[in-house]
Design a protein around this motif. Structure first.
Motif, PDB file in Angstrom:
ATOM      1  N   TYR A  36      66.185  19.078  47.408  1.00  0.00           N
ATOM      2  CA  TYR A  36      65.191  18.390  47.961  1.00  0.00           C
ATOM      3  C   TYR A  36      64.713  18.877  49.308  1.00  0.00           C
ATOM      4  CZ  TYR A  36      68.857  15.810  50.422  1.00  0.00           C
ATOM      5  OH  TYR A  36      70.027  15.544  51.470  1.00  0.00           O
ATOM      6  N   GLY A  37      63.704  18.240  49.580  1.00  0.00           N
ATOM      7  CA  GLY A  37      62.857  18.552  51.066  1.00  0.00           C
ATOM      8  C   GLY A  37      63.690  19.082  52.142  1.00  0.00           C
ATOM      9  N   MET A  38      64.606  18.329  52.672  1.00  0.00           N
ATOM     10  CA  MET A  38      65.221  18.552  53.842  1.00  0.00           C
ATOM     11  C   MET A  38      66.089  19.543  53.623  1.00  0.00           C
ATOM     12  SD  MET A  38      65.568  18.096  56.987  1.00  0.00           S
ATOM     13  CE  MET A  38      64.722  16.454  57.222  1.00  0.00           C
ATOM     14  N   ARG A  63      64.085  22.834  53.540  1.00  0.00           N
ATOM     15  CA  ARG A  63      63.885  23.139  54.971  1.00  0.00           C
ATOM     16  C   ARG A  63      64.877  23.771  55.757  1.00  0.00           C
ATOM     17  NH1 ARG A  63      64.135  20.636  59.279  1.00  0.00           N
ATOM     18  NH2 ARG A  63      62.860  21.428  60.994  1.00  0.00           N
ATOM     19  N   HIS A  64      66.270  23.447  55.569  1.00  0.00           N
ATOM     20  CA  HIS A  64      67.458  24.075  55.860  1.00  0.00           C
ATOM     21  C   HIS A  64      67.683  25.563  55.440  1.00  0.00           C
ATOM     22  CE1 HIS A  64      69.491  21.165  58.231  1.00  0.00           C
ATOM     23  NE2 HIS A  64      69.482  20.174  57.288  1.00  0.00           N
ATOM     24  N   GLU A 103      60.358  27.982  60.403  1.00  0.00           N
ATOM     25  CA  GLU A 103      60.570  26.640  60.716  1.00  0.00           C
ATOM     26  C   GLU A 103      59.332  26.018  60.263  1.00  0.00           C
ATOM     27  OE1 GLU A 103      62.097  24.457  62.430  1.00  0.00           O
ATOM     28  OE2 GLU A 103      63.737  25.648  63.336  1.00  0.00           O
ATOM     29  N   ALA A 104      59.649  24.830  59.275  1.00  0.00           N
ATOM     30  CA  ALA A 104      58.381  24.325  58.784  1.00  0.00           C
ATOM     31  C   ALA A 104      58.925  22.855  58.760  1.00  0.00           C
ATOM     32  CB  ALA A 104      58.113  24.511  57.205  1.00  0.00           C
ATOM     33  N   SER A 105      57.574  22.069  58.966  1.00  0.00           N
ATOM     34  CA  SER A 105      57.916  20.381  59.219  1.00  0.00           C
ATOM     35  C   SER A 105      58.178  20.165  57.738  1.00  0.00           C
ATOM     36  CB  SER A 105      56.701  19.971  59.583  1.00  0.00           C
ATOM     37  OG  SER A 105      55.411  19.987  58.646  1.00  0.00           O
ATOM     38  N   VAL A 106      58.623  18.905  57.550  1.00  0.00           N
ATOM     39  CA  VAL A 106      58.908  18.181  56.324  1.00  0.00           C
ATOM     40  C   VAL A 106      57.615  18.101  55.354  1.00  0.00           C
ATOM     41  CG1 VAL A 106      60.271  16.458  55.107  1.00  0.00           C
ATOM     42  CG2 VAL A 106      61.113  17.215  57.368  1.00  0.00           C
ATOM     43  N   PRO A 107      56.669  17.542  56.061  1.00  0.00           N
ATOM     44  CA  PRO A 107      55.377  17.300  55.124  1.00  0.00           C
ATOM     45  C   PRO A 107      54.899  18.736  54.757  1.00  0.00           C
ATOM     46  CG  PRO A 107      55.222  16.046  57.284  1.00  0.00           C
ATOM     47  CD  PRO A 107      56.511  16.841  57.492  1.00  0.00           C
ATOM     48  N   TYR A 146      56.909  19.433  51.796  1.00  0.00           N
ATOM     49  CA  TYR A 146      56.280  18.655  50.622  1.00  0.00           C
ATOM     50  C   TYR A 146      55.113  19.123  50.029  1.00  0.00           C
ATOM     51  CZ  TYR A 146      60.337  15.760  50.542  1.00  0.00           C
ATOM     52  OH  TYR A 146      61.773  15.220  50.206  1.00  0.00           O
ATOM     53  N   SER A 147      54.303  19.420  50.959  1.00  0.00           N
ATOM     54  CA  SER A 147      52.624  20.067  50.563  1.00  0.00           C
ATOM     55  C   SER A 147      52.674  21.041  49.636  1.00  0.00           C
ATOM     56  CB  SER A 147      51.907  20.425  51.703  1.00  0.00           C
ATOM     57  OG  SER A 147      51.402  19.294  52.648  1.00  0.00           O
ATOM     58  N   GLU A 180      54.400  20.090  46.362  1.00  0.00           N
ATOM     59  CA  GLU A 180      53.248  19.512  45.566  1.00  0.00           C
ATOM     60  C   GLU A 180      52.275  20.419  44.777  1.00  0.00           C
ATOM     61  OE1 GLU A 180      51.032  15.768  47.257  1.00  0.00           O
ATOM     62  OE2 GLU A 180      49.670  16.634  46.292  1.00  0.00           O
ATOM     63  N   LYS A 220      65.665  10.081  47.294  1.00  0.00           N
ATOM     64  CA  LYS A 220      65.447  11.509  47.355  1.00  0.00           C
ATOM     65  C   LYS A 220      64.483  11.804  46.358  1.00  0.00           C
ATOM     66  CE  LYS A 220      70.312  12.832  48.773  1.00  0.00           C
ATOM     67  NZ  LYS A 220      71.715  13.255  48.347  1.00  0.00           N
ATOM     68  N   LYS A 221      63.644  12.765  46.386  1.00  0.00           N
ATOM     69  CA  LYS A 221      62.957  13.547  45.504  1.00  0.00           C
ATOM     70  C   LYS A 221      63.424  14.780  45.057  1.00  0.00           C
ATOM     71  CE  LYS A 221      57.924  13.619  44.223  1.00  0.00           C
ATOM     72  NZ  LYS A 221      56.524  13.756  44.648  1.00  0.00           N
TER      73      LYS A 221
END
Lengths: 893, 113
Positions: free
Chosen positions: B27-29, B32-33, B42-46, B49-50, B53, B77-78
């Motif tokens: 999942y997202g986080m 990101r890790h 380094e990427a933001s969580v949104p 998710y973009s 998607e 969680k997604k």
């Protein structure tokens, strides 16, 4: 204190960041993204600490704002999840259109933003200033700091505290950690260069410093031993006095300085922001041990305390009231009609009622008035927006035909106005912040713009948008869809303005004329008319001698103080008499032109008791003011003895109270229900000198002789010539020579004091001046915009008339006729309103010159308005006249 | 492959990160890790998710809701899973890159398949 199980602090992400993201993210992303962030936040908080985790969360928040907003827009773009703030379906597109409209009509945007940028801060000013003024002091647990006070139930006023009460409260009350007291004073502090200048200070109990929990910058604060009778005289000074008067001497602690004519040892320096109880810079010990009843001393003692942990102000007040009831039994003379209160520190210090400013009915009056003032620019902007919207009626008609509901279109137009209003609110806040930053900080009161004010501004922006946006929207969408579509196809607006715009033009003109007329009338009041005094030739001031006996026990003002005051007053008057350029000194309990106190008097041999105004004046008073004694004699040194029974009355007294009889030899006395005063004989008559600030020659008055040393502080006026304020420094020097402790406060031209009295507060006067100026600017701009728009609307009509053979002169005459009718009606209404306002004011303020100045000012305003109106009509008329008749006919059919 | 179904560089990284994670950790986080630790991105969580998607809309990944936990503030969680089409798209992207590297003269010869 009860033992309670240790509570685990909940570890959660910063609420503000979380809520902002919640609002920003598309609905379906909220759970997963906020969940991921929360999970990581928890992990980091456990591994690296909450501070680190919070910092991380904020970093993530900042990084996430743009992508989150983009995702939201992407989502909407695909039409998948509409931002359903309302069921109407608000769209960010409306905001975009609103922004585009700003650029498309720059003139209108500029006028509207200017009007609202001024109108919104004016609307929120009362609440903003009240919030700032009532803010608690920035000390540890300030909510526990409370002021204890007595309210005199007979007069509904705060009664000054007494040492007796303070000592009793300090011994008996158990709700407070500690109590402190202070008494305001002004001291002369001798600076490095040997000059003496007055500084605000206070006699305070040592406990005050402990209550406020502020440590000194240097040395120590006052201690209980300093309060003891016979203790060495000491002083704690403020940072500014230390820097400005003592040159920032690093070894100031232990130095002996002259404060109010007494040599005191500096024991400590307080930090810059320490100005308690209110704007004080010098603190000397209050000798508050005497347990004598000192209610007759008229001290202005302020008592405050810090509540014990867990005790509420209400509980403390219950305890204080119980004690108060006991005191009213023990001391019925002084305590029978008192209510004791415990109020927050700020309210107590500013002597505000329990509910603060909002408890005063006047507050809501001013607030409503200012919001109404905001409604006026809104109405004008609404009209201009209506004009703008009219040009888009075809676009709106097509939207309606394609299925958009009326509510949806109204929401769109509201959003567009909201964009404008929010922009204006932002501009207004920046301007207001600049404006108030000049006032800056007074004590602990910050007048700068706070988040609370910004929120209020936003609320007012919504209100403005509702007034300026929704009304035009209703008008534009009121027609039937089919007809609007037909007009749209024909390229015509389809909206008629007629009555609405005419009414607004008339209202704008009326307002401009009324404001100018009324203002000229009010400002035209000649304050010195009827007084016979050239007030701009006099410098007025007050002479004060601070309490000067450091060994005294504080229980009474000593006789030596009164003698010293008399000596200082005599010495000062003599020095002034010998000063070149000084034409005379007039000492009085109240100076001419200010509100004099009233008393009820009885004339010997008559049963009627009449209210008259009174003052006590020194022997040289009438001479100094160059007021002739019309009959009888003036006061002489023989009238100053204790058994003196001479009084002088004014001509109004002779007319109103004595019915025109010769006053000389008639006896009068003060009458009261409890006890009659001694008889006085009228020995002289003078003209009217002004005993009421708002009406200079209206009141009957009586003057008693005043000996030096009888009143403190001593108000006086000196005749010094054309520039009274320039004499102030010399006056201070002379006062210093007369007595080193003498303080001269508030030296200002007598004419200035009078004008301040008329409108009570100088700032209120400037505030209204600014507001009036703004209203005038807005109404002038609106007149221009509306008139030019209404003429532009008639372009086709004018073209057709020319095509049908009308002469251009006849066409111009038609346009001018309509404009003149509007302007004339407005001017007439404005002058009527101005006249009514002035008549109302006359009841309160006395005679107002209603004649030529008001008329001239109104006529000039009308002239200016006509000129503006004519300028507004010229351009669209010329444009209309230039249309080829064939074009006009073709389009008109 | 349909037009517009090519993989952007960041999408490739997200897909590869997804493949490296266990099914219940995808999942997202965590993505990101992996991106930060392994790819130094380094990427933001949104942003993550973009990308996910977009990948989902192209049919390269599928998602389902996982378990809600207290440390997530009760939010579910997604979880994402790479579909066969996703693996194919990755392979395609790798080949394209290799060809272009050769064309650019920075690689000796066709790699062994």
């Amino acid at each position: 204190m009860k033992d309670s199980p240790p509570r685990q602090r909940s570890i959660r992400p910063p609420r503000v960041a979380e809520i902002t993201l919640l609002l920003l993210l598309p609905k379906r992303d909220r759970g997963p993204i906020l969940g991921d962030l929360a999970e990581e936040f928890t992990r980091l908080a456990e591994a690296d600490g909450v501070r680190f985790a919070r910092r991380w969360y904020w970093q993530q928040f900042i990084r996430a704002i743009v992508p989150a907003a983009r995702r939201r827009l992407d989502t909407k773009g695909r039409g998948e999840a509409r931002f359903n703030v309302t069921k109407l379906g608000f769209s960010w597109l409306d905001v975009k259109i609103g922004l585009r409209m700003l650029g498309k009509h720059p003139g209108l945007s500029l006028v509207a933003v200017f009007a609202l940028a001024v109108g919104i801060p004016v609307g929120l000013a009362p609440t903003h200033f009240v919030n700032a003024h009532e803010a608690p002091p920035p000390v540890d647990e300030s909510d526990r700091l409370q002021v204890l006070r007595s309210i005199d139930l007979v007069n509904s006023v705060v009664r000054p505290g007494s040492l007796y009460d303070f000592n009793l409260w300090r011994e008996e009350l158990t709700s407070f950690e500690a109590l402190g007291a202070s008494m305001d004073a002004v001291y002369n502090v001798i600076s490095e260069d040997g000059r003496a200048a007055p500084v605000e200070g206070a006699e305070v109990t040592a406990s005050m410093f402990g209550l406020l929990r502020v440590a000194p910058l240097q040395g120590r604060t006052l201690i209980a031993a300093d309060e003891a009778v016979g203790a060495p005289p000491v002083v704690v000074i403020g940072h500014d006095v230390w820097q400005s008067r003592l040159g920032g001497d690093p070894d100031v602690v232990g130095r002996v300085i002259q404060i109010g004519g007494v040599e005191r040892t500096v024991v400590g320096v307080m930090p810059k922001e320490f100005l308690y109880p209110w704007l004080d810079q010098v603190w000397v010990p209050l000798r508050a041990r005497a347990l004598t009843d000192d209610h007759g001393q008229k001290r202005r003692l302020r008592v405050f305390g810090r509540l014990l942990d867990g005790v509420s102000p209400e509980e403390a007040e219950v305890e204080l009231s119980t004690l108060g009831r006991r005191m009213s039994v023990d001391l019925p003379q002084t305590h029978a009609k008192l209510r004791l209160q415990v109020v927050p520190f700020t309210l107590g210090v500013h002597r505000l009622p329990r509910g603060g400013w909002r408890a005063l009915p006047g507050f809501y009056f001013v607030q409503v008035l200012t919001v109404l003032m905001l409604a006026f620019p809104c109405a004008n902007i609404g009209m201009l927006i209506l004009a703008r919207t009219a040009n888009r009626s075809s676009e709106l008609a097509v939207r309606t035909a394609l299925g958009a509901s009326r509510a949806r279109i109204i929401l769109q137009l509201f959003t567009e106005s909201l964009v404008l209003a929010v922009l204006a609110a932002g501009v207004g806040l920046v301007i207001a912040d600049r404006f108030v930053s000049r006032v800056g900080t007074v004590g602990w009161v910050h007048f700068g713009v706070t988040p609370q004010t910004a929120l209020l501004a936003l609320t007012l922006a919504v209100f403005s948008a509702a007034v300026a946006g929704v009304v035009p929207a209703l008008k534009v969408t009121s027609g039937d869809v089919h007809r609007n579509l037909q007009h749209a196809v024909a390229g015509r607006a389809g909206i008629r303005f007629g009555g609405m715009s005419s009414a607004l033009i008339v209202a704008d003109v009326a307002l401009a004329v009324a404001i100018i007329g009324a203002s000229v009338g009010v400002w035209g009041i000649d304050r010195s008319a009827g007084m016979g005094i050239e007030t701009d030739q006099f410098l007025s001031a007050e002479l004060r001698i601070p309490r000067i006996d450091p060994e005294g026990d504080g229980s009474a003002i000593s006789r030596s103080e009164s003698v010293r005051l008399a000596a200082a007053q005599d010495a000062l008057v003599q020095r002034l008499a010998g000063e070149p350029g000084v034409g005379g000194v007039a000492v009085a309990s109240v100076l001419p032109g200010m509100d004099h106190p009233v008393q009820r008097i009885e004339v010997e041999g008559e049963s009627d008791r009449r209210l008259v105004r009174h003052a006590s004046v020194d022997v040289g008073f009438f001479d100094a003011l160059q007021q002739p004694i019309l009959s009888g004699r003036g006061f002489g040194p023989d009238d100053l003895g204790e058994n003196s029974s001479s009084v002088i009355v004014n001509t109004n007294f002779a007319g109103q109270v004595l019915g025109g009889r010769n006053p000389l030899g008639i006896r009068v006395r003060q009458w009261s229900r409890a006890q009659d005063g001694p008889w006085y004989e009228i020995v002289g008559v003078v003209g009217s000198l002004g005993m009421l600030a708002t009406a200079t020659d209206a009141d009957a008055g009586i003057y008693y002789p005043l000996a030096p040393g009888q009143i403190h502080p001593v108000p006086f006026a000196i005749r010094v010539g054309d520039d009274p304020a320039a004499f102030a420094p010399r006056l201070r020097e002379l006062a210093g020579e007369a007595d080193p402790a003498a303080v001269i406060s508030a030296p200002v031209a007598l004419s200035e004091v009078l004008s301040q009295q008329v409108l009570l507060l100088g700032w209120l006067r400037s505030y209204f001046l600014v507001v009036i100026g703004i209203l005038l600017t807005i109404s002038t701009m609106a007149i221009y915009a509306l008139m030019s728009f209404t003429v532009a609307q008639r372009t086709r009509e004018i073209g057709i008339r020319i095509a049908l053979g009308a002469r251009w002169r006849a066409v111009v005459a038609t346009i001018a006729r309509r404009a003149m009718v509007q302007l004339g009606l407005g001017a007439l209404a404005g002058m009527t309103v101005a006249g009514l306002l002035l008549a109302l004011l006359e009841n309160v303020a006395g005679k107002i010159p209603m004649g030529s100045p008001v008329l001239v000012a109104s006529m000039v305003t009308v002239g200016v308005v006509v000129l503006i109106g004519a300028l507004a009509c010229i351009a669209p008329t010329l444009r209309a006249l230039r249309i080829a008749p064939t074009d006009a006919l073709r389009e008109g059919i | 492959m349909r037009r517009g179904d090519h993989l952007a560089a960041f999408e490739q990284l997200v897909l590869l990160a997804l493949l490296s994670l266990e099914e219940d950790e995808a999942y997202g986080m965590n993505i990101r890790h992996v991106l930060r630790e392994q790819a130094r991105r380094e990427a933001s969580v949104p942003t993550v998710y973009s990308a996910l998607e977009r990948l989902e809309s192209k049919g390269f990944v599928s998602s389902c809701l996982g378990q809600a936990t207290p440390e997530r503030g009760g939010r579910a969680k997604k979880l994402f899973r790479v579909e066969a089409a996703g693996v194919r798209a990755l392979d395609e992207a790798r080949k394209t890159l290799e060809v272009m590297w050769q064309v650019g003269g920075l690689m000796g010869g066709p790699s062994e398949r």
